[in-house]
Design a protein around this motif. Structure first.
Motif, mmCIF file in Angstrom:
data_model
loop_
_atom_site.group_PDB
_atom_site.id
_atom_site.type_symbol
_atom_site.label_atom_id
_atom_site.label_comp_id
_atom_site.label_asym_id
_atom_site.label_seq_id
_atom_site.Cartn_x
_atom_site.Cartn_y
_atom_site.Cartn_z
ATOM 1 N N ILE A 17 0.863 -1.178 0.000
ATOM 2 C CA ILE A 17 0.000 0.000 0.000
ATOM 3 C C ILE A 17 0.902 1.232 0.000
ATOM 4 C CG2 ILE A 17 -1.740 1.280 1.271
ATOM 5 C CD1 ILE A 17 -2.739 -1.371 2.375
ATOM 6 N N THR A 18 0.624 2.162 -0.903
ATOM 7 C CA THR A 18 1.453 3.359 -1.026
ATOM 8 C C THR A 18 0.900 4.508 -0.191
ATOM 9 O OG1 THR A 18 0.237 4.201 -2.935
ATOM 10 C CG2 THR A 18 2.085 2.706 -3.393
ATOM 11 N N LYS A 19 1.725 5.523 0.017
ATOM 12 C CA LYS A 19 1.303 6.708 0.768
ATOM 13 C C LYS A 19 0.101 7.385 0.136
ATOM 14 C CE LYS A 19 5.918 7.906 2.330
ATOM 15 N NZ LYS A 19 7.000 8.894 2.228
ATOM 16 N N SER A 20 0.015 7.297 -1.184
ATOM 17 C CA SER A 20 -1.080 7.969 -1.891
ATOM 18 C C SER A 20 -2.381 7.175 -1.849
ATOM 19 C CB SER A 20 -0.675 8.229 -3.344
ATOM 20 O OG SER A 20 -0.463 7.001 -4.020
ATOM 21 N N GLY A 21 -2.364 5.986 -1.213
ATOM 22 C CA GLY A 21 -3.576 5.185 -1.093
ATOM 23 C C GLY A 21 -3.731 4.142 -2.171
ATOM 24 N N GLY A 22 -2.780 4.047 -3.067
ATOM 25 C CA GLY A 22 -2.831 3.035 -4.116
ATOM 26 C C GLY A 22 -2.149 1.760 -3.679
ATOM 27 N N GLY A 23 -1.936 0.884 -4.628
ATOM 28 C CA GLY A 23 -1.268 -0.370 -4.341
ATOM 29 C C GLY A 23 -0.299 -0.735 -5.447
ATOM 30 N N ILE A 24 0.770 -1.411 -5.065
ATOM 31 C CA ILE A 24 1.761 -1.909 -6.014
ATOM 32 C C ILE A 24 1.868 -3.411 -5.814
ATOM 33 C CG2 ILE A 24 4.207 -1.912 -6.659
ATOM 34 C CD1 ILE A 24 4.346 0.959 -5.625
ATOM 35 N N VAL A 25 1.754 -4.176 -6.878
ATOM 36 C CA VAL A 25 1.887 -5.624 -6.775
ATOM 37 C C VAL A 25 3.369 -5.949 -6.604
ATOM 38 C CG1 VAL A 25 1.501 -7.846 -7.902
ATOM 39 C CG2 VAL A 25 -0.158 -5.998 -8.200
ATOM 40 N N ALA A 26 3.729 -6.475 -5.435
ATOM 41 C CA ALA A 26 5.116 -6.856 -5.165
ATOM 42 C C ALA A 26 5.420 -8.180 -5.849
ATOM 43 C CB ALA A 26 5.357 -6.958 -3.665
ATOM 44 N N ASN A 27 4.469 -9.092 -5.795
ATOM 45 C CA ASN A 27 4.559 -10.347 -6.543
ATOM 46 C C ASN A 27 3.169 -10.948 -6.657
ATOM 47 O OD1 ASN A 27 3.955 -12.529 -4.617
ATOM 48 N ND2 ASN A 27 5.801 -11.869 -3.585
ATOM 49 N N ASN A 28 2.989 -11.756 -7.648
ATOM 50 C CA ASN A 28 1.702 -12.420 -7.859
ATOM 51 C C ASN A 28 1.937 -13.928 -7.821
ATOM 52 O OD1 ASN A 28 -0.931 -13.030 -8.411
ATOM 53 N ND2 ASN A 28 -0.914 -12.295 -10.515
ATOM 54 N N SER A 29 2.511 -14.386 -6.716
ATOM 55 C CA SER A 29 2.875 -15.797 -6.570
ATOM 56 C C SER A 29 1.677 -16.735 -6.634
ATOM 57 C CB SER A 29 3.615 -16.015 -5.247
ATOM 58 O OG SER A 29 4.808 -15.286 -5.246
ATOM 59 N N SER A 30 0.515 -16.265 -6.219
ATOM 60 C CA SER A 30 -0.653 -17.132 -6.258
ATOM 61 C C SER A 30 -1.376 -17.066 -7.605
ATOM 62 C CB SER A 30 -1.607 -16.829 -5.100
ATOM 63 O OG SER A 30 -1.879 -15.465 -5.007
ATOM 64 N N LYS A 31 -0.755 -16.355 -8.563
ATOM 65 C CA LYS A 31 -1.204 -16.321 -9.958
ATOM 66 C C LYS A 31 -2.668 -15.900 -10.127
ATOM 67 C CE LYS A 31 2.279 -19.658 -11.446
ATOM 68 N NZ LYS A 31 3.301 -18.927 -10.869
ATOM 69 N N ILE A 32 -3.024 -14.818 -9.462
ATOM 70 C CA ILE A 32 -4.361 -14.263 -9.614
ATOM 71 C C ILE A 32 -4.430 -13.627 -10.996
ATOM 72 C CG2 ILE A 32 -5.960 -12.504 -8.753
ATOM 73 C CD1 ILE A 32 -4.711 -12.989 -5.961
ATOM 74 N N PRO A 33 -5.478 -13.926 -11.782
ATOM 75 C CA PRO A 33 -5.593 -13.347 -13.128
ATOM 76 C C PRO A 33 -5.587 -11.817 -13.092
ATOM 77 C CG PRO A 33 -7.207 -15.099 -12.818
ATOM 78 C CD PRO A 33 -6.581 -14.836 -11.480
ATOM 79 N N ASP A 34 -5.049 -11.203 -14.152
ATOM 80 C CA ASP A 34 -4.890 -9.751 -14.216
ATOM 81 C C ASP A 34 -6.179 -8.984 -13.934
ATOM 82 O OD1 ASP A 34 -2.205 -9.973 -14.728
ATOM 83 O OD2 ASP A 34 -2.406 -9.711 -16.892
ATOM 84 N N LYS A 35 -7.287 -9.429 -14.508
ATOM 85 C CA LYS A 35 -8.560 -8.720 -14.310
ATOM 86 C C LYS A 35 -8.937 -8.706 -12.828
ATOM 87 C CE LYS A 35 -13.335 -8.449 -15.740
ATOM 88 N NZ LYS A 35 -14.460 -9.118 -15.226
ATOM 89 N N GLU A 36 -8.816 -9.852 -12.167
ATOM 90 C CA GLU A 36 -9.154 -9.938 -10.749
ATOM 91 C C GLU A 36 -8.168 -9.127 -9.913
ATOM 92 O OE1 GLU A 36 -9.888 -13.925 -9.279
ATOM 93 O OE2 GLU A 36 -10.588 -14.511 -11.269
ATOM 94 N N LEU A 37 -6.906 -9.137 -10.326
ATOM 95 C CA LEU A 37 -5.890 -8.378 -9.609
ATOM 96 C C LEU A 37 -6.188 -6.880 -9.678
ATOM 97 C CD1 LEU A 37 -3.410 -9.016 -7.967
ATOM 98 C CD2 LEU A 37 -2.057 -8.871 -10.057
ATOM 99 N N ARG A 38 -6.600 -6.395 -10.843
ATOM 100 C CA ARG A 38 -6.977 -4.978 -10.979
ATOM 101 C C ARG A 38 -8.160 -4.645 -10.069
ATOM 102 N NH1 ARG A 38 -5.797 -6.071 -16.327
ATOM 103 N NH2 ARG A 38 -7.977 -6.382 -16.867
ATOM 104 N N GLU A 39 -9.135 -5.545 -10.007
ATOM 105 C CA GLU A 39 -10.296 -5.333 -9.139
ATOM 106 C C GLU A 39 -9.876 -5.299 -7.668
ATOM 107 O OE1 GLU A 39 -13.000 -8.459 -10.195
ATOM 108 O OE2 GLU A 39 -13.498 -7.537 -12.128
ATOM 109 N N LEU A 40 -8.958 -6.176 -7.300
ATOM 110 C CA LEU A 40 -8.471 -6.201 -5.925
ATOM 111 C C LEU A 40 -7.707 -4.923 -5.584
ATOM 112 C CD1 LEU A 40 -7.346 -9.914 -5.815
ATOM 113 C CD2 LEU A 40 -9.120 -8.890 -4.386
ATOM 114 N N LEU A 41 -6.888 -4.453 -6.518
ATOM 115 C CA LEU A 41 -6.156 -3.197 -6.304
ATOM 116 C C LEU A 41 -7.129 -2.032 -6.112
ATOM 117 C CD1 LEU A 41 -3.238 -3.636 -8.836
ATOM 118 C CD2 LEU A 41 -3.014 -3.352 -6.364
ATOM 119 N N GLU A 42 -8.190 -2.021 -6.881
ATOM 120 C CA GLU A 42 -9.197 -0.961 -6.743
ATOM 121 C C GLU A 42 -9.887 -1.054 -5.383
ATOM 122 O OE1 GLU A 42 -13.252 0.685 -8.893
ATOM 123 O OE2 GLU A 42 -11.913 -0.606 -10.035
ATOM 124 N N THR A 43 -10.206 -2.275 -4.953
ATOM 125 C CA THR A 43 -10.849 -2.470 -3.651
ATOM 126 C C THR A 43 -9.926 -2.022 -2.523
ATOM 127 O OG1 THR A 43 -12.171 -4.303 -4.500
ATOM 128 C CG2 THR A 43 -11.870 -4.201 -2.113
#
Length: 68
Positions: A17-43
């Protein structure tokens, strides 16, 4: 934030989680699909203050460390 689909696993996807309130994917080891990952970042972004508040309640003697 650690995320995995289904049962929690040791190699869960990690999002910083960044200071600005966003998120950066450090790793996607559990291989969550990109679309779901974008939704999770938004949430995560939409719930930034709640997440930080809960972190502080759970770890009252810890400093929240931000990246970026």
């Amino acid at each position: 934030v650690h995320i995995s689909k289904g049962i929690p696993v040791a190699n869960a996807t990690k999002i910083w989680i960044t200071k600005s309130g966003g998120g950066i994917v450090a790793n996607n080891s559990s291989k969550i699909p990109d679309k779901e990952l974008r939704e999770l970042l938004e949430t995560i972004s939409n719930n930034y203050f709640l997440i930080i508040s809960k972190w502080k309640q759970h770890f009252p003697n810890e400093n929240v460390k931000f990246y970026c």
